[in-house]
Design an enzyme around this catalytic site. Structure first.
Site, PDB file in Angstrom:
ATOM      1  N   LEU A   1       2.666  -0.863   4.105  1.00 36.30           N
ATOM      2  CA  LEU A   1       2.297  -2.002   4.933  1.00 36.30           C
ATOM      3  C   LEU A   1       2.529  -3.317   4.168  1.00 36.30           C
ATOM      4  O   LEU A   1       3.201  -4.226   4.649  1.00 36.30           O
ATOM      5  CB  LEU A   1       0.807  -1.868   5.323  1.00 36.30           C
ATOM      6  CG  LEU A   1       0.121  -3.069   5.960  1.00 36.30           C
ATOM      7  CD1 LEU A   1       0.733  -3.406   7.310  1.00 36.30           C
ATOM      8  CD2 LEU A   1      -1.382  -2.789   6.133  1.00 36.30           C
TER       9      LEU A   1
ATOM     10  N   GLY B   1     -21.013  -0.802 -27.962  1.00 38.03           N
ATOM     11  CA  GLY B   1     -19.654  -0.999 -28.508  1.00 38.03           C
ATOM     12  C   GLY B   1     -18.787   0.232 -28.319  1.00 38.03           C
ATOM     13  O   GLY B   1     -17.574   0.134 -28.084  1.00 38.03           O
TER      14      GLY B   1
ATOM     15  N   GLU C   1       3.437  -6.531   1.892  1.00 34.89           N
ATOM     16  CA  GLU C   1       4.646  -7.213   1.415  1.00 34.89           C
ATOM     17  C   GLU C   1       4.211  -8.395   0.557  1.00 34.89           C
ATOM     18  O   GLU C   1       3.021  -8.762   0.550  1.00 34.89           O
ATOM     19  CB  GLU C   1       5.483  -7.707   2.606  1.00 34.89           C
ATOM     20  CG  GLU C   1       5.963  -6.568   3.480  1.00 34.89           C
ATOM     21  CD  GLU C   1       6.813  -7.041   4.662  1.00 34.89           C
ATOM     22  OE1 GLU C   1       7.175  -8.247   4.713  1.00 34.89           O
ATOM     23  OE2 GLU C   1       7.110  -6.197   5.525  1.00 34.89           O
TER      24      GLU C   1
ATOM     25  N   ASN D   1       4.337 -11.540   0.924  1.00 33.95           N
ATOM     26  CA  ASN D   1       3.613 -12.599   1.643  1.00 33.95           C
ATOM     27  C   ASN D   1       2.687 -12.057   2.728  1.00 33.95           C
ATOM     28  O   ASN D   1       2.237 -12.799   3.596  1.00 33.95           O
ATOM     29  CB  ASN D   1       4.612 -13.577   2.268  1.00 33.95           C
ATOM     30  CG  ASN D   1       5.380 -14.318   1.191  1.00 33.95           C
ATOM     31  OD1 ASN D   1       4.796 -14.769   0.212  1.00 33.95           O
ATOM     32  ND2 ASN D   1       6.694 -14.393   1.336  1.00 33.95           N
TER      33      ASN D   1
ATOM     34  N   ASP E   1      -8.936   3.081   9.442  1.00 28.78           N
ATOM     35  CA  ASP E   1     -10.292   3.528   9.808  1.00 28.78           C
ATOM     36  C   ASP E   1     -10.560   4.937   9.283  1.00 28.78           C
ATOM     37  O   ASP E   1     -11.657   5.253   8.823  1.00 28.78           O
ATOM     38  CB  ASP E   1     -10.455   3.547  11.333  1.00 28.78           C
ATOM     39  CG  ASP E   1     -10.655   2.156  11.920  1.00 28.78           C
ATOM     40  OD1 ASP E   1     -10.874   1.205  11.140  1.00 28.78           O
ATOM     41  OD2 ASP E   1     -10.586   2.034  13.163  1.00 28.78           O
TER      42      ASP E   1
ATOM     43  N   GLU F   1      -6.458  -0.995   0.190  1.00 27.46           N
ATOM     44  CA  GLU F   1      -6.837  -0.585   1.562  1.00 27.46           C
ATOM     45  C   GLU F   1      -7.726  -1.641   2.222  1.00 27.46           C
ATOM     46  O   GLU F   1      -8.649  -1.313   2.980  1.00 27.46           O
ATOM     47  CB  GLU F   1      -7.452   0.809   1.585  1.00 27.46           C
ATOM     48  CG  GLU F   1      -6.386   1.844   1.292  1.00 27.46           C
ATOM     49  CD  GLU F   1      -6.664   3.225   1.800  1.00 27.46           C
ATOM     50  OE1 GLU F   1      -7.420   3.400   2.769  1.00 27.46           O
ATOM     51  OE2 GLU F   1      -6.069   4.150   1.223  1.00 27.46           O
TER      52      GLU F   1
HETATM   53  C1  LIG Z   1      -2.620  -0.615  -7.219  1.00 29.79           C
HETATM   54  C2  LIG Z   1      -2.377  -1.001  -5.791  1.00 29.79           C
HETATM   55  C3  LIG Z   1      -1.996  -0.031  -4.876  1.00 29.79           C
HETATM   56  C4  LIG Z   1      -1.725  -0.407  -3.540  1.00 29.79           C
HETATM   57  N1  LIG Z   1      -1.273   0.574  -2.656  1.00 29.79           N
HETATM   58  C5  LIG Z   1      -0.850   0.179  -1.434  1.00 29.79           C
HETATM   59  C6  LIG Z   1      -0.210   1.120  -0.543  1.00 29.79           C
HETATM   60  O1  LIG Z   1      -0.082   2.315  -0.851  1.00 29.79           O
HETATM   61  N2  LIG Z   1       0.254   0.663   0.659  1.00 29.79           N
HETATM   62  C7  LIG Z   1       0.130  -0.642   1.028  1.00 29.79           C
HETATM   63  O2  LIG Z   1       0.594  -0.995   2.116  1.00 29.79           O
HETATM   64  N3  LIG Z   1      -0.494  -1.549   0.230  1.00 29.79           N
HETATM   65  C8  LIG Z   1      -0.963  -1.174  -0.997  1.00 29.79           C
HETATM   66  N4  LIG Z   1      -1.571  -2.090  -1.831  1.00 29.79           N
HETATM   67  C9  LIG Z   1      -1.793  -3.471  -1.365  1.00 29.79           C
HETATM   68  C10 LIG Z   1      -3.251  -3.807  -1.111  1.00 29.79           C
HETATM   69  O3  LIG Z   1      -3.715  -3.164   0.053  1.00 29.79           O
HETATM   70  C11 LIG Z   1      -3.380  -5.350  -1.072  1.00 29.79           C
HETATM   71  O4  LIG Z   1      -3.262  -5.777  -2.410  1.00 29.79           O
HETATM   72  C12 LIG Z   1      -4.682  -5.813  -0.462  1.00 29.79           C
HETATM   73  O5  LIG Z   1      -4.731  -5.553   0.917  1.00 29.79           O
HETATM   74  C13 LIG Z   1      -4.924  -7.324  -0.664  1.00 29.79           C
HETATM   75  O6  LIG Z   1      -3.793  -8.086  -0.410  1.00 29.79           O
HETATM   76  P1  LIG Z   1      -3.310  -9.162  -1.521  1.00 29.79           P
HETATM   77  O7  LIG Z   1      -3.278  -8.467  -2.822  1.00 29.79           O
HETATM   78  O8  LIG Z   1      -2.064  -9.771  -1.040  1.00 29.79           O
HETATM   79  O9  LIG Z   1      -4.457 -10.250  -1.604  1.00 29.79           O
HETATM   80  P2  LIG Z   1      -4.630 -11.542  -0.682  1.00 29.79           P
HETATM   81  O10 LIG Z   1      -4.585 -11.182   0.756  1.00 29.79           O
HETATM   82  O11 LIG Z   1      -3.693 -12.605  -1.163  1.00 29.79           O
HETATM   83  O12 LIG Z   1      -6.118 -11.972  -1.048  1.00 29.79           O
HETATM   84  C14 LIG Z   1      -6.464 -12.712  -2.230  1.00 29.79           C
HETATM   85  C15 LIG Z   1      -7.957 -12.971  -2.182  1.00 29.79           C
HETATM   86  O13 LIG Z   1      -8.287 -13.750  -1.005  1.00 29.79           O
HETATM   87  C16 LIG Z   1      -9.268 -13.081  -0.226  1.00 29.79           C
HETATM   88  N5  LIG Z   1      -9.018 -13.305   1.204  1.00 29.79           N
HETATM   89  C17 LIG Z   1      -7.816 -13.330   1.854  1.00 29.79           C
HETATM   90  N6  LIG Z   1      -7.993 -13.546   3.144  1.00 29.79           N
HETATM   91  C18 LIG Z   1      -9.322 -13.644   3.366  1.00 29.79           C
HETATM   92  C19 LIG Z   1     -10.141 -13.859   4.512  1.00 29.79           C
HETATM   93  N7  LIG Z   1      -9.648 -13.977   5.741  1.00 29.79           N
HETATM   94  N8  LIG Z   1     -11.496 -13.870   4.358  1.00 29.79           N
HETATM   95  C20 LIG Z   1     -12.041 -13.728   3.105  1.00 29.79           C
HETATM   96  N9  LIG Z   1     -11.316 -13.532   1.991  1.00 29.79           N
HETATM   97  C21 LIG Z   1      -9.983 -13.475   2.122  1.00 29.79           C
HETATM   98  C22 LIG Z   1      -9.116 -11.605  -0.576  1.00 29.79           C
HETATM   99  O14 LIG Z   1     -10.297 -10.883  -0.335  1.00 29.79           O
HETATM  100  C23 LIG Z   1      -8.792 -11.689  -2.074  1.00 29.79           C
HETATM  101  O15 LIG Z   1      -9.964 -11.815  -2.804  1.00 29.79           O
HETATM  102  C24 LIG Z   1      -1.874  -1.748  -3.141  1.00 29.79           C
HETATM  103  C25 LIG Z   1      -2.304  -2.713  -4.071  1.00 29.79           C
HETATM  104  C26 LIG Z   1      -2.537  -2.374  -5.373  1.00 29.79           C
HETATM  105  C27 LIG Z   1      -2.952  -3.441  -6.346  1.00 29.79           C
END
Ligand SMILES: Cc1cc2nc3c(=O)[nH]c(=O)nc-3n(C[C@H](O)[C@H](O)[C@H](O)COP(=O)(O)OP(=O)(O)OC[C@H]3O[C@@H](n4cnc5c(N)ncnc54)[C@H](O)[C@@H]3O)c2cc1C
Length: 387
Positions: A127, A343, A129, A131, A242, A366
Site C-alpha cells: 500500500l 546497564g 508509497e 508520498n 481490520d 499498519e
Molecule cells: C519496517 C516497516 C515495515 C512496513 N511494512 C509495510 C508493508 O508491508 N506494507 C505497506 O503497505 N506499508 C508498510 N509500512 C509502512 C507503514 O505502514 C507506514 O510507515 C505508516 O502507515 C506511517 O506512514 P508514514 O511512515 O509515511 O508516516 P506519516 O504518515 O508521514 O506520519 C508521520 C507522523 O505524522 C502523524 N500523522 C500523520 N497524519 C496524521 C493525522 N491525520 N492525525 C494525527 N497524526 C498524523 C503520524 O502518526 C506520524 O507520527 C512499513 C513501514 C515500516 C517502517
C-alpha cells in the site's frame, strides 16, 4: 509462567503448544544472529509451514486450518515472545493473503491459497508509497488496461517480505479522476515482467524481517489478476487492515511477556545492597505494572479478535483499540525491562535491548497509533450521534 486462564479449546491449546515449541527450539536460539546479520529466517518460516501453522486463517477448502483471527493471534503471540522480526514476517504474509480471501475470485483463492497455507509460498501487502503513508489516498502507482493485460507503473515503499514473497497484493489507481474510488487491487507474482525490488532497508529493529521497495516499470499482468471489482481497492484495504491489526497488537503482548519474563528472572538473581533487587519495593512495582499492563493488553486483543471473527463487518473500532493499547504497552514494558536490568539491559549481551528496539515499529506500521486513535474517535462520534 502461570497466566490468567483464557479457557482455550483443545485445538487452540494445540496451536499454542506447537508455536511455543518452534519459538523455544528454533526462534530463541537463532534470534541474536538473525538480528545482527539482518537475515531473513527462511528455515524457521519453512518449519512454521511444515507444522501446519501457515494457513491457520485460510478456509479448509483452500488447504488451510479453517480458523480465524483468534487462531492466528495465539500463534503470533508465541512467535513474538521469541522475535518480533520473525513474527512480523509471518504476520505480513497473512496481511498479503487477506485481500484475496476478502475480495478475490474463487479461481484466485484456489490458485494462491493452498501454497500459502502449506508455507510453500509467502505473501506481501503493498500500500505505502513515498508520498502516501498515513494518507493512503495519496498513492500514485497506476494500472492501465491494455488488451488482456494490466500495466502497472510506480514504486511501493517499505514493504515487509519484499523480495522474499512469491505473491504480492498491490493497490494502484485505475482511474485517477475518481480519487480513492478509482483505486483497485491486484495480485502480482514474483516473476512478472517489469517487477523488481529495491535494496533491503537498514532498520532500528525487527531486523530479521525483510523490508524493500517494490518497483513496477511497465509491469504486465493478466487481466484476471484484478482483486474484486475495479474501484474497490480501498474497501479491500480497509477490510484487510481490520482483520490484520489484532495480529500486530498481539506481537506487543508476546513481546511484553518476554520482557517481563527476562526482568523477573534477572531481578531475582541480581544482588545489590546484599539483597536480590526484587526485594526492593520500587523494583517490584515496576514488575507489577509490567505484568498488569501486559495481561490487560492480552485480554483486550483476545476479546477484539473474537469480536472480529464473530462480527467481521463491525471490526474497525475493536481492531484499532487493541492495536493502540497493546503496542503502546509493549513500548512501555520493554523500556521498563531495560530499566530493571540497568546497564546490563543496555548491552546486547542481554535480550531486552533488542526487545525495546523491536517494540517501536509496532506503534508505526499498519497505521500509526495516532491514526488508530482517529479511527476510534470517529467511531465514537458516529455511535453517539445515533444513540
Ligand atoms: C519496517 C516497516 C515495515 C512496513 N511494512 C509495510 C508493508 O508491508 N506494507 C505497506 O503497505 N506499508 C508498510 N509500512 C509502512 C507503514 O505502514 C507506514 O510507515 C505508516 O502507515 C506511517 O506512514 P508514514 O511512515 O509515511 O508516516 P506519516 O504518515 O508521514 O506520519 C508521520 C507522523 O505524522 C502523524 N500523522 C500523520 N497524519 C496524521 C493525522 N491525520 N492525525 C494525527 N497524526 C498524523 C503520524 O502518526 C506520524 O507520527 C512499513 C513501514 C515500516 C517502517
Amino acid at each position: 509462567m502461570r497466566k490468567v486462564d483464557y479457557f482455550l479449546t483443545e485445538e487452540q491449546q494445540m496451536i499454542v503448544d506447537v508455536a511455543r515449541q518452534i519459538t523455544d527450539e528454533m526462534i530463541i536460539p537463532q534470534r541474536v544472529e538473525l538480528d545482527e546479520n539482518e537475515e531473513f529466517p527462511q528455515e524457521i518460516i519453512s518449519a512454521i509451514g511444515q507444522a501446519d501453522l501457515a494457513g491457520l486463517y485460510i478456509p479448509e477448502e483452500y488447504g488451510g486450518f479453517g480458523g480465524g483471527v483468534f487462531d492466528i493471534v495465539i500463534a503470533l503471540e508465541q512467535f513474538a515472545r521469541g522475535c518480533v522480526g520473525i513474527a512480523t514476517s509471518f504476520a505480513a504474509s497473512a496481511l498479503g493473503a487477506f485481500p484475496i480471501l476478502i475480495s478475490g475470485t474463487e479461481e484466485m483463492k484456489k490458485k494462491y491459497m493452498p501454497k500459502i497455507a502449506s508455507g510453500e509460498h509467502f505473501a506481501a501487502f503493498a500500500l505505502t508509497e513515498a508520498n502516501a503513508g498515513s494518507d493512503a489516498s495519496g498513492i500514485q502507482t497506476t494500472a492501465v488496461l491494455d488488451g488482456d493485460e494490466w500495466v502497472l507503473n510506480g514504486t511501493k515503499q517499505w514493504i515487509t517480505n519484499g523480495g522474499e514473497a512469491q505473491v504480492y497484493t498491490v493497490i494502484a489507481l485505475t482511474d485517477k479522476s475518481k480519487g480513492p474510488r478509482g483505486a483497485s487491487m491486484f495480485v502480482v507474482e514474483e516473476n512478472d515482467p517489469g517487477f523488481s525490488y529495491g535494496a533491503k532497508e537498514k532498520k532500528l529493529g525487527i531486523r530479521a524481517s525483510s523490508t524493500r521497495e517494490l518497483i513496477f516499470k511497465d509491469c504486465r499482468i493478466p487481466k484476471d489478476r484484478l482483486i474484486g471489482r475495479e474501484g474497490t481497492g480501498f474497501f479491500t484495504v480497509m477490510k484487510t487492515l481490520d482483520m490484520s491489526r489484532p495480529g500486530i497488537a498481539i506481537l506487543g503482548v508476546g513481546l511484553g511477556q518476554a520482557a517481563l519474563d527476562e526482568s523477573v528472572t534477572y531481578a531475582k538473581q541480581r544482588v545489590q545492597f546484599d539483597k536480590p533487587i526484587i526485594a526492593f519495593q520500587a523494583v517490584q512495582h515496576i514488575l507489577a505494572d509490567m505484568a498488569i499492563q501486559t495481561e490487560a493488553a492480552r485480554s483486550l486483543v483476545y476479546a477484539a479478535a473474537k469480536h472480529i471473527d464473530a462480527h467481521p463487518k463491525d471490526a474497525s473500532k475493536a481492531s484499532s483499540m487493541c492495536k493502540v493499547f497493546a503496542t503502546d504497552t509493549a513500548m512501555k514494558v520493554t523500556t521498563d525491562a531495560v530499566q530493571v536490568l540497568g546497564g546490563y539491559g543496555y548491552m546486547r549481551e542481554y535480550p531486552v535491548e533488542k526487545m525495546m528496539r523491536d517494540a517501536k515499529i509496532l506503534q508505526i506500521y499498519e497505521g500509526t497509533n495516532q491514526i488508530q486513535r482517529n479511527v476510534v474517535g470517529q467511531a465514537l462520534n458516529k455511535e453517539y450521534a445515533r444513540s
